[in-house]
Write an enzyme that holds these catalytic residues in place. Structure first.
Site, mmCIF file in Angstrom:
data_model
loop_
_atom_site.group_PDB
_atom_site.id
_atom_site.type_symbol
_atom_site.label_atom_id
_atom_site.label_comp_id
_atom_site.label_asym_id
_atom_site.label_seq_id
_atom_site.Cartn_x
_atom_site.Cartn_y
_atom_site.Cartn_z
ATOM 1 N N LYS A 107 38.515 23.900 46.781
ATOM 2 C CA LYS A 107 37.897 25.125 46.293
ATOM 3 C C LYS A 107 36.549 25.281 46.981
ATOM 4 C CE LYS A 107 36.447 27.233 41.998
ATOM 5 N NZ LYS A 107 36.492 27.075 40.549
ATOM 6 N N LYS A 140 41.680 27.598 47.819
ATOM 7 C CA LYS A 140 41.064 28.816 47.290
ATOM 8 C C LYS A 140 39.724 29.042 47.961
ATOM 9 C CE LYS A 140 38.967 30.182 43.034
ATOM 10 N NZ LYS A 140 38.406 29.566 41.908
HETATM 11 C C1 PBG Z 1 36.757 29.020 37.440
HETATM 12 C C2 PBG Z 1 37.443 29.838 38.458
HETATM 13 C C3 PBG Z 1 36.905 30.753 39.394
HETATM 14 C C4 PBG Z 1 37.998 31.379 40.003
HETATM 15 C C5 PBG Z 1 39.150 30.806 39.477
HETATM 16 N N1 PBG Z 1 38.791 29.853 38.538
HETATM 17 C C6 PBG Z 1 35.514 31.149 39.648
HETATM 18 C C7 PBG Z 1 34.552 30.284 40.311
HETATM 19 O O1 PBG Z 1 34.814 29.148 40.687
HETATM 20 O O2 PBG Z 1 33.440 30.740 40.431
HETATM 21 C C8 PBG Z 1 37.907 32.487 41.017
HETATM 22 C C9 PBG Z 1 39.085 33.383 41.096
HETATM 23 C C10 PBG Z 1 38.849 34.683 41.779
HETATM 24 O O3 PBG Z 1 37.800 34.959 42.377
HETATM 25 O O4 PBG Z 1 39.772 35.499 41.720
HETATM 26 N N2 PBG Z 1 35.993 27.998 37.856
#
Ligand code: PBG
Length: 315
Positions: free
Chosen positions: A180, A233
């Site tokens: 991530k 992601k």
């Molecule tokens: C929670 C989370 C996030 C997203 C998915 N789970 C936000 C982040 O890490 O700030 C982002 C998903 C999206 O932007 O569609 N931690």
């Protein structure tokens, strides 16, 4: 016909997951300003949405909750009567065939909006993991099929796996947000979930966008700890990472086509700069071609409707 015969990548609705934002209350359907067509829904409206999802053949949803009350210790994350726990219970009863994925993180439940517990202005990894474990158990107990930890704390997959096994949730799958990146493409989501950090940023626990080999290390750690599916992601700016991991591991790979990637297409299409339908097909195909087995996308309903109504074909 010949083009179809030798086509290398075919996207199908079977690989698509739709994100849903759930809030407390009744008859609520509030559009997220920065994400046209995406709503925060109360449970009654989630059920209506699930009916549509089932009719369209979308196999599953990933659930995000915005609780009414937040606190320093994210206690809403493991409340058995919490918004996501309640949704899972009702959804499982009414739609047993739909795969329910519980995003497991603390950012929507903490007053400061960080993904972990803060002590002396620092994220406390191990305390955060203990709370994530409780949260995962409460989702599994409610009936979640898949637990998706998105917090990026160290060691959480192993602790969640052990706890699930110990409590008899042997078949509950872990889909870890292993890779991530600390990305600018999450801003619309943070509006949807009201989870923007009130101070600092997430660079101490999310990955440096400049790194590729670190992704290998993160994926390997999670797989060894018991992750069944690993996730990359965002998706679009990280197709190389999806492809790289696909070549290195044989576990299924999920890609999250995140909020900013969705809003970009919507804004450009609204201005008439691009054709929305072909852009959606092209983006989802590219993510699949890169190596993703599963794609989480806000376009899911639109994409499925387009296929169902024969509104778009590549030829
Ligand atoms: C929670 C989370 C996030 C997203 C998915 N789970 C936000 C982040 O890490 O700030 C982002 C998903 C999206 O932007 O569609 N931690």
């Amino acid at each position: 016909m010949i083009r179809k015969l030798i086509r290398e990548t075919n996207i199908s609705i079977n690989n698509i997951i739709y994100p849903l934002f759930v809030v407390e209350g009744k008859n609520i359907k509030h559009e997220v300003k920065s994400m046209p067509g995406i709503y925060r829904l109360s449970i009654d409206n989630v059920l209506k949405e699930l009916e549509k999802i089932q009719d369209l053949g979308i196999p599953g949803v990933i659930l995000f909750g915005t609780p009414d009350n937040k606190d320093e210790m994210a206690s809403g994350a493991y409340n058995n009567k919490g918004i996501v726990q309640k949704t899972i219970k009702i959804a499982k009863k009414n739609f047993p065939e739909i795969i329910l994925i519980a995003d497991t993180c603390l950012c929507a439940y903490t007053t400061h909006g960080h993904c972990g517990i803060i002590k002396n202005c620092k994220i406390e990894n191990d305390i955060s993991v203990d709370i994530l474990v409780k949260s995962a158990l409460s989702f599994a107990d409610a009936g979640a099929d898949i637990i998706a930890p998105s917090d990026m704390m160290d060691g959480r997959v192993l602790k969640i796996r052990n706890a699930l096994d110990e409590k008899g949730f042997l078949d509950t799958i872990i889909m870890s947000y292993s890779i991530k990146y600390s990305s600018s493409f999450y801003s619309p989501f943070r509006e949807a979930l009201d989870s923007a950090p009130v101070f600092g940023d997430r660079k101490t626990y999310q990955m440096d966008i400049c790194n590729k080999y670190e992704a290998l290390k993160e994926a390997e750690l999670d797989i060894n700890e018991g992750a069944d599916i690993i996730m990359v992601k965002p998706a679009l700016a990280y197709l190389d990472i999806i492809n790289f991991l696909k070549d290195h591991f044989c576990v299924p790979i999920a890609a999250y086509n995140v909020s900013g990637e969705y809003s970009m297409v919507k804004a450009a299409a609204k201005s008439g700069y691009i054709d929305e339908k072909s852009a959606i097909f092209e983006i989802l195909t590219a993510i699949k071609r890169a190596g993703a087995d599963i794609i989480i996308t806000y376009f899911a309903i639109q994409f499925a409707s387009m296929i169902k109504n024969n509104e778009y074909s590549w030829d």
